[in-house]
Design a protein around this motif. Structure first.
Motif, PDB file in Angstrom:
ATOM      1  N   THR A   8       0.810  -1.170   0.019  1.00 34.87           N
ATOM      2  CA  THR A   8       0.103  -0.031   0.050  1.00 34.87           C
ATOM      3  C   THR A   8       0.923   1.014   0.111  1.00 34.87           C
ATOM      4  N   ASP A   9       2.189   0.923   0.392  1.00 34.48           N
ATOM      5  CA  ASP A   9       3.104   2.135   0.439  1.00 34.48           C
ATOM      6  C   ASP A   9       4.395   1.684   0.077  1.00 34.48           C
ATOM      7  N   LEU A  10       4.938   2.402  -0.854  1.00 31.67           N
ATOM      8  CA  LEU A  10       6.191   2.074  -1.591  1.00 31.67           C
ATOM      9  C   LEU A  10       7.305   2.954  -1.092  1.00 31.67           C
ATOM     10  N   VAL A  11       8.349   2.519  -0.560  1.00 34.21           N
ATOM     11  CA  VAL A  11       9.324   3.603  -0.187  1.00 34.21           C
ATOM     12  C   VAL A  11      10.677   3.050  -0.852  1.00 34.21           C
ATOM     13  N   LEU A  12      11.194   4.085  -1.615  1.00 36.93           N
ATOM     14  CA  LEU A  12      12.282   3.940  -2.347  1.00 36.93           C
ATOM     15  C   LEU A  12      13.504   4.599  -1.387  1.00 36.93           C
ATOM     16  N   VAL A  13      14.278   3.559  -0.811  1.00 35.61           N
ATOM     17  CA  VAL A  13      15.342   4.253  -0.129  1.00 35.61           C
ATOM     18  C   VAL A  13      16.752   4.445  -1.106  1.00 35.61           C
ATOM     19  N   ALA A  14      16.929   5.671  -1.484  1.00 36.18           N
ATOM     20  CA  ALA A  14      17.505   5.891  -2.276  1.00 36.18           C
ATOM     21  C   ALA A  14      18.704   6.947  -2.375  1.00 36.18           C
ATOM     22  N   PRO A  15      19.750   6.659  -2.059  1.00 39.11           N
ATOM     23  CA  PRO A  15      20.804   7.684  -1.882  1.00 39.11           C
ATOM     24  C   PRO A  15      21.029   8.580  -2.946  1.00 39.11           C
ATOM     25  N   LEU A  16      21.192   9.735  -2.930  1.00 40.76           N
ATOM     26  CA  LEU A  16      21.588  10.769  -4.086  1.00 40.76           C
ATOM     27  C   LEU A  16      22.945  10.329  -4.655  1.00 40.76           C
ATOM     28  N   TYR A  17      22.603   9.819  -5.922  1.00 37.81           N
ATOM     29  CA  TYR A  17      23.965   9.410  -6.738  1.00 37.81           C
ATOM     30  C   TYR A  17      23.656  10.574  -7.911  1.00 37.81           C
ATOM     31  N   TRP A  18      24.733  11.150  -8.107  1.00 39.60           N
ATOM     32  CA  TRP A  18      24.813  12.219  -9.302  1.00 39.60           C
ATOM     33  C   TRP A  18      23.569  12.906  -9.438  1.00 39.60           C
ATOM     34  N   TYR A  19      22.928  13.430  -8.407  1.00 39.77           N
ATOM     35  CA  TYR A  19      21.787  14.379  -8.284  1.00 39.77           C
ATOM     36  C   TYR A  19      20.641  13.659  -8.519  1.00 39.77           C
ATOM     37  N   THR A  20      20.715  12.162  -8.767  1.00 40.87           N
ATOM     38  CA  THR A  20      19.395  11.611  -8.909  1.00 40.87           C
ATOM     39  C   THR A  20      19.291  10.384  -8.256  1.00 40.87           C
ATOM     40  N   LEU A  21      18.574   9.211  -8.763  1.00 43.56           N
ATOM     41  CA  LEU A  21      18.510   8.066  -8.243  1.00 43.56           C
ATOM     42  C   LEU A  21      19.601   7.222  -8.537  1.00 43.56           C
ATOM     43  N   PRO A  22      19.969   6.094  -7.600  1.00 39.33           N
ATOM     44  CA  PRO A  22      20.959   5.209  -7.953  1.00 39.33           C
ATOM     45  C   PRO A  22      20.425   4.242  -9.312  1.00 39.33           C
ATOM     46  N   THR A  23      21.158   3.711  -9.982  1.00 37.03           N
ATOM     47  CA  THR A  23      21.237   2.899 -11.025  1.00 37.03           C
ATOM     48  C   THR A  23      20.021   1.848 -10.873  1.00 37.03           C
ATOM     49  N   SER A  24      20.143   1.169  -9.917  1.00 32.72           N
ATOM     50  CA  SER A  24      19.412  -0.007  -9.326  1.00 32.72           C
ATOM     51  C   SER A  24      17.702   0.561  -9.266  1.00 32.72           C
ATOM     52  N   ALA A  25      17.626   1.746  -8.665  1.00 29.26           N
ATOM     53  CA  ALA A  25      16.244   2.310  -8.568  1.00 29.26           C
ATOM     54  C   ALA A  25      15.635   2.820  -9.792  1.00 29.26           C
ATOM     55  N   LYS A  26      16.374   3.295 -10.688  1.00 25.94           N
ATOM     56  CA  LYS A  26      16.163   3.901 -12.076  1.00 25.94           C
ATOM     57  C   LYS A  26      15.718   2.508 -12.777  1.00 25.94           C
ATOM     58  N   LEU A  27      16.249   1.564 -12.891  1.00 29.51           N
ATOM     59  CA  LEU A  27      16.295   0.394 -13.556  1.00 29.51           C
ATOM     60  C   LEU A  27      15.003  -0.279 -13.235  1.00 29.51           C
ATOM     61  N   TYR A  28      14.565  -0.243 -11.811  1.00 30.81           N
ATOM     62  CA  TYR A  28      13.404  -0.790 -11.324  1.00 30.81           C
ATOM     63  C   TYR A  28      12.248   0.028 -11.800  1.00 30.81           C
ATOM     64  N   LEU A  29      12.295   1.472 -11.820  1.00 26.93           N
ATOM     65  CA  LEU A  29      11.111   2.289 -12.293  1.00 26.93           C
ATOM     66  C   LEU A  29      11.261   1.942 -13.934  1.00 26.93           C
ATOM     67  N   ASP A  30      12.222   1.668 -14.509  1.00 28.80           N
ATOM     68  CA  ASP A  30      12.069   1.481 -15.950  1.00 28.80           C
ATOM     69  C   ASP A  30      11.302   0.322 -16.427  1.00 28.80           C
ATOM     70  N   HIS A  31      11.439  -0.746 -15.527  1.00 25.29           N
ATOM     71  CA  HIS A  31      10.789  -2.029 -15.668  1.00 25.29           C
ATOM     72  C   HIS A  31       9.141  -1.799 -15.399  1.00 25.29           C
ATOM     73  N   TRP A  32       8.899  -0.700 -14.637  1.00 30.00           N
ATOM     74  CA  TRP A  32       7.474  -0.509 -14.647  1.00 30.00           C
ATOM     75  C   TRP A  32       6.821  -0.351 -16.085  1.00 30.00           C
ATOM     76  N   SER A  33       7.398   0.541 -17.001  1.00 29.99           N
ATOM     77  CA  SER A  33       7.033   0.675 -18.396  1.00 29.99           C
ATOM     78  C   SER A  33       6.580  -0.756 -19.079  1.00 29.99           C
ATOM     79  N   GLY A  34       7.476  -1.839 -18.684  1.00 38.14           N
ATOM     80  CA  GLY A  34       7.218  -2.853 -19.280  1.00 38.14           C
ATOM     81  C   GLY A  34       5.957  -3.564 -18.455  1.00 38.14           C
ATOM     82  N   TRP A  35       5.936  -3.434 -17.438  1.00 35.39           N
ATOM     83  CA  TRP A  35       4.530  -4.108 -16.518  1.00 35.39           C
ATOM     84  C   TRP A  35       3.297  -3.532 -16.945  1.00 35.39           C
ATOM     85  N   PHE A  36       3.446  -2.043 -17.466  1.00 37.51           N
ATOM     86  CA  PHE A  36       2.177  -1.701 -17.995  1.00 37.51           C
ATOM     87  C   PHE A  36       1.563  -2.540 -19.124  1.00 37.51           C
TER      88      PHE A  36
END
Length: 192
Positions: free
Chosen positions: A87-115
């Protein structure tokens, strides 16, 4: 199916996805402190490290054939099922180069496929869930704006509630536990 719950329904289910390249890093320590002190009574929590559930590179096939994706398997299935159960999704994501770490961004990219997995209805099923972030950074808070914007816009696009981002300052392991402002904020972060 929506994630919205009334007071009489099942407890909230928090999924913490740690995307740090360092085990037990500052972001994870801050997230654990917030979970210990401010999760709603009776809330369930599950913790997964994305590095322990590696995803393959995301491949965009929207414009190939029927543009559909197969049912996820392996680590991708584990992450999908855990995401849909939350019900609640918490991305525990240290700031890497002003944005999300690679693994978090890749996880979100996979959402596009899950659609586009037939019958999954991923976007509709995520509607009503809450998206949160917990981030440690080693500098001024305004440098986290790109990360915060990514998460806020993701929540908006998905029809999710935006819980906000808990920011803490610290670079070396444990530094965040000396950030008094972050420690105070952690005590009420999930109260919203």
């Amino acid at each position: 199916m929506s994630h919205q719950l009334s007071g009489a329904e099942a407890p909230r289910r928090f999924l913490f996805l740690d995307s740090s390249a360092r085990a037990d890093g500052n972001s994870a320590r801050l997230a654990r402190l917030a979970a210990e002190s401010s999760l709603p009574q009776g809330a369930e929590q599950r913790w997964l490290r994305l590095d322990e559930h590696p995803l393959p590179p995301f491949r965009d096939v929207r414009h190939e054939g029927e543009g559909r994706y197969p049912e996820p398997v392996g680590h991708e299935r584990t992450l999908l099922d855990a995401t849909l159960a939350a019900t609640d999704l918490v991305l525990v994501a240290p700031l890497y180069w002003y944005t999300l770490p690679t693994s978090a961004k890749l996880y979100l990219d996979h959402w596009s496929g899950w659609f586009r997995v037939p019958g999954l209805d991923f976007r509709a099923r995520m509607g009503g869930a809450t998206l949160w972030g917990v981030t440690a950074l080693g500098g001024p808070e305004d440098t986290a704006e790109p990360l915060i914007g990514t998460l806020r816009l993701t929540a908006e696009y998905m029809g999710m509630r935006w819980g906000g981002v808990l920011l803490g300052n610290g670079s070396r392991p444990g530094d965040v536990l000396r950030d008094e402002r972050a420690l105070i904020a952690a005590k009420s972060f999930f109260d919203a």
